[in-house]
Design an enzyme around this catalytic site. Sequence first.
Site, PDB file in Angstrom:
ATOM      1  N   ASN A   1      -5.015  -0.814   5.977  1.00 33.23           N
ATOM      2  CA  ASN A   1      -5.790   0.329   5.494  1.00 33.23           C
ATOM      3  C   ASN A   1      -7.244  -0.019   5.204  1.00 33.23           C
ATOM      4  O   ASN A   1      -7.967   0.785   4.623  1.00 33.23           O
ATOM      5  CB  ASN A   1      -5.174   0.880   4.208  1.00 33.23           C
ATOM      6  CG  ASN A   1      -3.899   1.650   4.424  1.00 33.23           C
ATOM      7  OD1 ASN A   1      -2.926   1.450   3.707  1.00 33.23           O
ATOM      8  ND2 ASN A   1      -3.865   2.533   5.401  1.00 33.23           N
TER       9      ASN A   1
ATOM     10  N   ASN B   1       1.990   0.869   9.739  1.00 34.90           N
ATOM     11  CA  ASN B   1       2.004   2.022  10.634  1.00 34.90           C
ATOM     12  C   ASN B   1       0.615   2.421  11.127  1.00 34.90           C
ATOM     13  O   ASN B   1       0.482   3.120  12.126  1.00 34.90           O
ATOM     14  CB  ASN B   1       2.674   3.223   9.949  1.00 34.90           C
ATOM     15  CG  ASN B   1       1.985   3.637   8.665  1.00 34.90           C
ATOM     16  OD1 ASN B   1       1.807   2.813   7.764  1.00 34.90           O
ATOM     17  ND2 ASN B   1       1.600   4.888   8.560  1.00 34.90           N
ATOM     18  N   HIS B   2      -0.459   1.972  10.442  1.00 40.40           N
ATOM     19  CA  HIS B   2      -1.815   2.281  10.898  1.00 40.40           C
ATOM     20  C   HIS B   2      -2.416   1.180  11.773  1.00 40.40           C
ATOM     21  O   HIS B   2      -3.559   1.306  12.219  1.00 40.40           O
ATOM     22  CB  HIS B   2      -2.737   2.534   9.704  1.00 40.40           C
ATOM     23  CG  HIS B   2      -2.481   3.825   8.994  1.00 40.40           C
ATOM     24  ND1 HIS B   2      -2.534   5.045   9.639  1.00 40.40           N
ATOM     25  CD2 HIS B   2      -2.143   4.085   7.704  1.00 40.40           C
ATOM     26  CE1 HIS B   2      -2.260   6.006   8.773  1.00 40.40           C
ATOM     27  NE2 HIS B   2      -2.007   5.448   7.589  1.00 40.40           N
TER      28      HIS B   2
END
Length: 260
Positions: A40, A67-68
């Site tokens: 993030n 997930n990013h």
Amino acid sequence: MRILFVGDVFGDVGRRVLSEHLPRIKDEYCVDMVIANGENCAGGRGITPNYARKFRKYGVDIITGGNHSKEQEAVFSDPRCATYVLRPANSSSIAAGEGVLSFSCLGESVIVINLLGRIFLRGKRMCPFVAVDGILQKLSSEEKVILVDFHAEATSEKVCMAHYLDGRVSAVVGTHTHVQTNDARIFPHGTAFITDAGMTGPEFSAIGMKHEQVLDKILTGTNVPFTQAHAGAMFNGVLFDIDSKNGLATSVLPLFFRYY
């Protein structure tokens, strides 16, 4: 061996906390190795090669993802980052990069595994339980210190992973939900666990984003774009003491510091 895991580093606030405070934390707690989740750090959307290199300068040894990670895939094809940046091992949407890395610490190999959960997370991926079995089967008997970053939404999936790996890895640390949980413990067969390490970034936010925008979307149902928050810098992390002879945890200690 003492390993510090830094909870999800969010945006420019999280990067600033690392740059200004990580060296002192390492010295104060006699840390031998630092792992940080960096998925993030680029405004909440992945990690760039430039930010990855800055993490190293701040004192981070291994960077994990989630997930990013797929939103900044350039970092995984950059040869300068290949030895210290991980993406989830069971993610089929990211072609480049590694899901497992080995780092030498105090003359011992430390294996770091990055996994992505399936419950309540979009996208197709291999079962993380099957994936970690395959990874562990390939390790040698000499590779005893093993830490798993399980980036998952559901607390049930995280705690089940800890039960599944109890005695087989040194620690399972949950990431993704950005809220540090009050359940750090060592399981019966020696594996340390915490459901979520928390977030290093803006405390007065909606898990990193400006809460006003998130509230607007909740209250109106409209598609409101989110931007990163900047209020209230904090550090979240977890200290793991590992016996390098057998790879089992001897203590686990969550850390939470405010810098405002």
